[in-house]
Design a protein around this motif. Structure first.
Motif, PDB file in Angstrom:
ATOM      1  N   PHE A 182       0.804  -1.101  -0.039  1.00 18.08           N
ATOM      2  CA  PHE A 182       0.013  -0.024  -0.101  1.00 18.08           C
ATOM      3  C   PHE A 182       0.824   1.261   0.157  1.00 18.08           C
ATOM      4  O   PHE A 182       0.139   2.586  -0.054  1.00 18.08           O
ATOM      5  N   GLY A 183       2.118   1.317  -0.084  1.00 18.97           N
ATOM      6  CA  GLY A 183       2.985   2.330   0.329  1.00 18.97           C
ATOM      7  C   GLY A 183       2.748   3.023   1.526  1.00 18.97           C
ATOM      8  O   GLY A 183       2.401   2.321   2.523  1.00 18.97           O
ATOM      9  N   ASN A 184       2.765   4.367   1.656  1.00 19.19           N
ATOM     10  CA  ASN A 184       2.422   5.009   2.867  1.00 19.19           C
ATOM     11  C   ASN A 184       1.097   4.753   3.442  1.00 19.19           C
ATOM     12  O   ASN A 184      -0.032   4.793   2.584  1.00 19.19           O
ATOM     13  N   ILE A 185       0.782   4.483   4.785  1.00 17.87           N
ATOM     14  CA  ILE A 185      -0.112   4.074   5.247  1.00 17.87           C
ATOM     15  C   ILE A 185      -0.556   5.268   6.328  1.00 17.87           C
ATOM     16  O   ILE A 185       0.133   5.263   7.519  1.00 17.87           O
ATOM     17  N   THR A 186      -1.683   5.612   6.396  1.00 19.55           N
ATOM     18  CA  THR A 186      -1.979   6.776   7.452  1.00 19.55           C
ATOM     19  C   THR A 186      -3.409   6.363   7.833  1.00 19.55           C
ATOM     20  O   THR A 186      -4.278   6.134   7.298  1.00 19.55           O
ATOM     21  N   ALA A 187      -3.468   6.354   9.455  1.00 18.98           N
ATOM     22  CA  ALA A 187      -4.695   6.038  10.003  1.00 18.98           C
ATOM     23  C   ALA A 187      -5.321   7.565  10.419  1.00 18.98           C
ATOM     24  O   ALA A 187      -4.621   8.294  10.959  1.00 18.98           O
ATOM     25  N   VAL A 188      -6.525   7.782   9.844  1.00 21.68           N
ATOM     26  CA  VAL A 188      -7.305   8.825  10.225  1.00 21.68           C
ATOM     27  C   VAL A 188      -8.419   8.600  11.022  1.00 21.68           C
ATOM     28  O   VAL A 188      -9.280   7.789  10.872  1.00 21.68           O
TER      29      VAL A 188
END
Length: 115
Positions: A97-103
């Motif tokens: 997924f590449g960069n993974i950001t939790a929001v």
């Protein structure tokens, strides 16, 4: 004696969500914390088999697992045993997924990825 076990381990609680950042600490070290249920686990040591154990997964019961790992790395991370242990969580790997950001906010948690 293992420098990976000297990793900083951080539990972040934000609204109703608990995120555990494990660095490269082994499951032996992590099991000593008695953390309880969490929503998000950043799997230790790129998903190596020493970073996650059945006991740890049973204690944490993560809903989501994030594994920071390069595609086709020389260590063959993440280990198949680790993926099997985390199979009841939704798994996000940087190799996919590449960069993974939790929001998240008070009522929702979502993951934003590059792919």
């Amino acid at each position: 004696s293992d420098t990976n076990d000297a990793s900083v381990v951080i539990l972040v609680s934000f609204y109703n969500y608990d995120f555990l950042f494990t660095g490269d600490a082994s499951s032996d070290v992590l099991e000593n914390y008695n953390i309880g249920d969490i929503e998000v686990l950043k799997a230790s040591h790129h998903g190596s088999k020493t970073g996650v154990s059945e006991e740890l997964v049973n204690e944490l019961s993560p809903e989501y697992s994030v594994i920071s790992v390069a595609a086709k790395n020389r260590y063959n991370h993440p280990h198949s045993e680790t993926l099997e242990l985390l199979k009841n969580s939704e798994i996000y790997m940087t190799s996919e997924f590449g960069n993974i950001t939790a929001v998240c906010d008070k009522s929702s948690l979502e993951f934003v990825t590059e792919k």
